[in-house]
Design an enzyme around this catalytic site. Structure first.
Site, mmCIF file in Angstrom:
data_model
loop_
_atom_site.group_PDB
_atom_site.id
_atom_site.type_symbol
_atom_site.label_atom_id
_atom_site.label_comp_id
_atom_site.label_asym_id
_atom_site.label_seq_id
_atom_site.Cartn_x
_atom_site.Cartn_y
_atom_site.Cartn_z
ATOM 1 N N ALA A 1 28.211 15.536 -24.522
ATOM 2 C CA ALA A 1 29.037 15.462 -25.725
ATOM 3 C C ALA A 1 28.143 15.736 -26.928
ATOM 4 C CB ALA A 1 29.682 14.086 -25.831
ATOM 5 N N VAL B 1 24.214 12.719 -24.548
ATOM 6 C CA VAL B 1 24.350 13.140 -25.940
ATOM 7 C C VAL B 1 23.627 14.467 -26.148
ATOM 8 C CG1 VAL B 1 23.935 12.555 -28.349
ATOM 9 C CG2 VAL B 1 24.554 10.758 -26.721
ATOM 10 N N LYS B 2 24.369 15.449 -26.624
ATOM 11 C CA LYS B 2 23.857 16.802 -26.816
ATOM 12 C C LYS B 2 23.331 16.936 -28.245
ATOM 13 C CE LYS B 2 25.473 21.355 -25.253
ATOM 14 N NZ LYS B 2 26.722 22.096 -24.929
ATOM 15 N N ILE B 3 22.049 17.274 -28.369
ATOM 16 C CA ILE B 3 21.347 17.305 -29.656
ATOM 17 C C ILE B 3 20.762 18.701 -29.875
ATOM 18 C CG2 ILE B 3 19.415 16.359 -30.977
ATOM 19 C CD1 ILE B 3 21.426 14.217 -30.565
#
Length: 218
Positions: free
Chosen positions: A60, A86-88
């Site tokens: 996400a 968590v996509k950074i």
């Protein structure tokens, strides 16, 4: 090799899961918009719906680009479900955010990787996954698969636990070549995965078996 599906379409995710080979899902704001998902609460609810289908690994993506906001958004996304990664983005504050989120035992996927140096920084910060975009490199006449191979070799040299997630995989040969050079994960549309089923000799062989069976039992 793990197979992730790159979509926010629940029907496609369910079909891939039912096939029995799905290991995760990657999404981004563009894919959410494509499905008509708007507003923070609706986006979070959609992520939860995806998590309810698959066993693990739902990437996400944060929208923020500064450290404090990425941390806040990342922690909120991680609360949706234990399956969330968590996509950074690969930017300076993104690397800082990966380091912090990793210290909080929140898994991360560093996206928009286009060089081995970027991949090395992400691994040093503790990213769970790095996402090199091979198709986008191919679009500008740079060998995206060569980048995957470089990253795999660097990680093997130093024993990094960060997994290489080949993104922007557009066709079957991309997928097969990623498997040959040791990518840990590929993420792609459903049709790329299902195209692995196809071979003309399988079709003709099955047709002959069925015809022979019909003759023997007529």
């Amino acid at each position: 090799m793990k197979f992730f599906i790159d979509t926010a379409n629940l029907k496609d995710i369910q079909e891939a899961y039912d096939l029995g080979v799905l290991d995760g899902v990657t999404t981004n704001p563009s894919l959410m918009a494509k499905e008509g998902i708007k507003g923070d609460e609706n986006v979070k609810a959609h992520y939860k719906a995806i998590c309810d289908i698959v066993d693990n690994n739902v990437s996400a993506e944060v929208i923020a680009t500064d450290f404090e906001s990425m941390i806040k958004e990342g922690e909120e996304l991680a609360k949706i479900d234990d399956k969330i990664v968590v996509k950074i983005p690969m930017i300076k504050d993104g690397v800082k955010a990966i380091k912090y989120l990793t210290s909080q035992e929140i898994r991360t996927n560093c996206t928009l990787i286009f060089s081995p140096g970027q991949a090395l920084l992400a691994a040093k910060a503790g990213a769970s996954y790095v996402s090199p975009f091979i198709g986008r490199l191919d679009d500008i006449a740079i060998d995206g698969l060569a980048l995957i191979e470089q990253i795999v070799n660097i990680y093997d040299n130093y024993g990094f636990s960060t997994e290489v997630l080949a993104a922007s995989v557009r066709h079957t040969m991309h997928l097969i070549q990623c498997a040959e050079i040791g990518a840990d994960v590929v993420t792609c549309p459903l049709n790329v995965i299902t195209s692995l089923l196809n071979h003309p000799l399988t079709d003709s062989g099955l047709e002959k078996f069925l015809a022979d069976h019909k003759k023997a039992n007529s």
